[in-house]
Structure formats: structure tokens, C-alpha cells
Motif scaffolding. Sequence first.
Motif, mmCIF file in Angstrom:
data_model
loop_
_atom_site.group_PDB
_atom_site.id
_atom_site.type_symbol
_atom_site.label_atom_id
_atom_site.label_comp_id
_atom_site.label_asym_id
_atom_site.label_seq_id
_atom_site.Cartn_x
_atom_site.Cartn_y
_atom_site.Cartn_z
ATOM 1 N N LEU A 26 0.817 -1.210 0.000
ATOM 2 C CA LEU A 26 0.000 0.000 0.000
ATOM 3 C C LEU A 26 0.855 1.266 0.000
ATOM 4 C CD1 LEU A 26 -2.837 -1.002 2.494
ATOM 5 C CD2 LEU A 26 -3.024 -0.722 0.017
ATOM 6 N N LEU A 71 0.859 3.703 -2.922
ATOM 7 C CA LEU A 71 -0.180 4.707 -3.176
ATOM 8 C C LEU A 71 0.404 6.118 -3.274
ATOM 9 C CD1 LEU A 71 -3.013 3.450 -0.803
ATOM 10 C CD2 LEU A 71 -2.899 3.238 -3.287
ATOM 11 N N ARG A 74 -6.317 5.339 -10.220
ATOM 12 C CA ARG A 74 -4.973 4.807 -10.007
ATOM 13 C C ARG A 74 -4.754 4.382 -8.559
ATOM 14 N NH1 ARG A 74 -1.710 9.240 -13.784
ATOM 15 N NH2 ARG A 74 -2.187 8.211 -15.784
ATOM 16 N N LEU A 75 -5.288 5.145 -7.630
ATOM 17 C CA LEU A 75 -5.170 4.745 -6.230
ATOM 18 C C LEU A 75 -5.919 3.439 -5.962
ATOM 19 C CD1 LEU A 75 -5.567 8.186 -4.420
ATOM 20 C CD2 LEU A 75 -3.464 6.873 -4.753
ATOM 21 N N LEU A 86 -3.913 0.424 -7.385
ATOM 22 C CA LEU A 86 -2.801 0.013 -6.540
ATOM 23 C C LEU A 86 -3.290 -0.637 -5.240
ATOM 24 C CD1 LEU A 86 -0.307 2.980 -6.966
ATOM 25 C CD2 LEU A 86 -0.136 0.692 -7.934
ATOM 26 N N ALA A 87 -4.386 -0.144 -4.700
ATOM 27 C CA ALA A 87 -4.921 -0.750 -3.480
ATOM 28 C C ALA A 87 -5.374 -2.185 -3.730
ATOM 29 C CB ALA A 87 -6.076 0.093 -2.950
#
Length: 388
Positions: A14, A17, A63-64, A67-68
Amino acid sequence: MNLVLLLPAGLAALAALLLPLLIHLARRSEQRPTPFAALRWLRARPRPRSRVRLDEWPLLLLRLALLALLALLLARPALYGAAADTPWVALVPGVPVQAARGVVEAPDARWHWLAPGFPAVEQPAPRGPVPVSSLLRELDAELPAGATLTVVAPAQLDGLDAQRVRLSRTVAWHVLAGAAAGPAAVAARPAPQLVVHHAADSAPALRYLRAAHVAWSGGAAAPLPTAPDGQALAPLGAAQTLVWLAPEPLPSAAQRWVAAGGTALLDARSPWTPQSPMSPLWSDDRGEALVEGVAHGQGRVLRFTRALAPAQMPQLLQADFPQRLRALLERPPPPPSRGLAPDHAPQAGAPAWAPSPRQLQPWLQLAIALLFLCERWLATSPRRKVAA
């Protein structure tokens, strides 16, 4: 139903991020002021203080989220207690489906073959024998604790273990009549086929091998194949046993034949070239070895420790010598794996298996693929280029 993480350390990803945030902040440096001549007629004013501002919020959030989800995929989330307690009916291959439905009344049950992968009964029945005992244990471990299990088997079963199966649940065991009445008769194992290569001074020992050869066949045996020393050794078959009664070592061709799965019985004077330590296989009343042996590749090498003469080896004159020699030359038979189904109904009382978690990786992979497509579409859309 509980959500757990099988690898919580994967959440350390994480920290990635921060990358989209830094990228969106760095994009503001692309706006460069362009001076022109009219600026000198304007009065100088205090420059406004710069503030942190993030542009293109939808793209940033995509995008966040991407990635999460990747970090969550590395943590391997799973669900405990998600499996339903639906009854199961397992059919051993060879059982007619229609006949089984007439015996078992379970309209809401899941019907599967007791075969690797447990395919549904709508698929063709698996061919060939299946490991019934192992599959019963596997199915017992995979089913929820509250699910009932019904097994329909023919009268004769293959793929059994040496002991009766013990499961963690009570199994409704149904045996269909009209199948095989019982286990097939076990065919008699063929006697060893000896091929003797002997030196001149070992000719008296042949009488004891001929006596054993005749005893194995009940008195109707063909002459024992022998080859005196100096005669070339004929090619050996897979079912033959080479008896080497000569002081010379075993030829390299014969050693390769043994390594491929053959069996050779050497004289006490015959050296064993690989010099591998041998273990006693037959001992006398005083515990002294009479025959020793060692594995060589896929085959075996046996060797007498004494000369084949009654003065050194009185066991040659005993009535059980043919049987003892045959037991040495024959490989041990495989354990029985066939039995009657009524005698092999599973027993209950085994410890319950821990419930198997339901993996969520496929659904996460699908969500990641969809988010990636949306992110690419939004990042390369023509409207974004015009706004930039």
C-alpha cells in the motif's frame, strides 16, 4: 462468513499509493510562464502564495484504487464459512446414474463422480480404476462440516487401502446389487525362470537348482537352461533370473541388464564390482547370512555367502529349499486393492478437518483488469488532451 488475509505482509505494498500522488503533483511544473512586452506597464502586485492542488481527480482515484487492489491481491484475502452445507452424493465410476437416482432420494443434493476433480454426473463417467479410499478422504476434507455425504458404490471396489477408511462424518453408504459379485481370482504368480552360467567346478551345484526348478513346476518343467564357462551369455529377458556360478565378476552387459530391472544371483566367489554393501536376506539358525543382496538401479543383485554344497550349506537338502529360494527371487507382491463394497463402508470418528477458505483471487484479478482498462481509457481520452 469471515474475511481473512492469508498473507497480511502483502499490505505493505500500500506504500505504492504515494506514487500517483507524487505524479499528479509533479505535473504542475509543466505550466511555465511566458513573459511579453505589455507586462512592464502593469503595476507589480504581491504574488499569491502557492497551494497544493490536485488536478484530474477521477484519474487519480482510479490509479489509487488500482494500486490498493494490487496490494490486496498480494495479501491473499479469503472467506471462511462461505461454502454452503448442500448435501453431496458421490458415485463410484461404474455405477449407473439412473440406478443411483432410484436408490438415493436427494433432490437438492449435488451429484458428482468419485473421481479426481469430482466432476458432475452430467459429464461422462471416468474410465479406469480410481483411488476410492484417497478420494473419500479428500472429499471429506473439502466438504463443510455440516454437509451430508452419500456414496453409491458397486458391489466390488478397486483402489482400496490396506485399512478401512475413517472419516470425520457419517457416510450414507449404498451398494448397488447386480455389479461384480466379488473380487476376481488372483492369478498364480509364475515361477522364476532361471538361466544358469557356471564354471566347470560348479557343475555339482546344478543338481540343487534343477531340483528347485522342477519343484516350482510340479514336476513338468522344461530342462533348466545352462551355459558353461566360456560360452557367450545369450540376451536375457525381463522375466528371467540370471544365476552366475563363476569366480569371474558379472559382465558389464549383464550389469546393465540388472540395472534395467533384472535379478542376478551370484556365487559366493563372484565379486560384485560396484562394491556396494549388501544386506542379509536369508540366515541360518545361528543368524549367519546365507544369501545377501543389494539394489542396483531398478534391479537386484543377490549372492550366496557359501559354496552350494551340503557340507557348507546344509539347507540345500531341506525340503523347503525350493520355497525359500523362490521367495528370495520373487519380488514382493503389491498390496491388495480390491474388495467387496459392503465390507469397506467408511467409519466415522476421525478428527474434523479445518474448513477450507474460499480464495478471492479470481474476483480480484477481474476487478483489477476492469480498473486498468478504465484507467487507460481515461488517461488517453481525447477530451483530456484538449483540456491539457
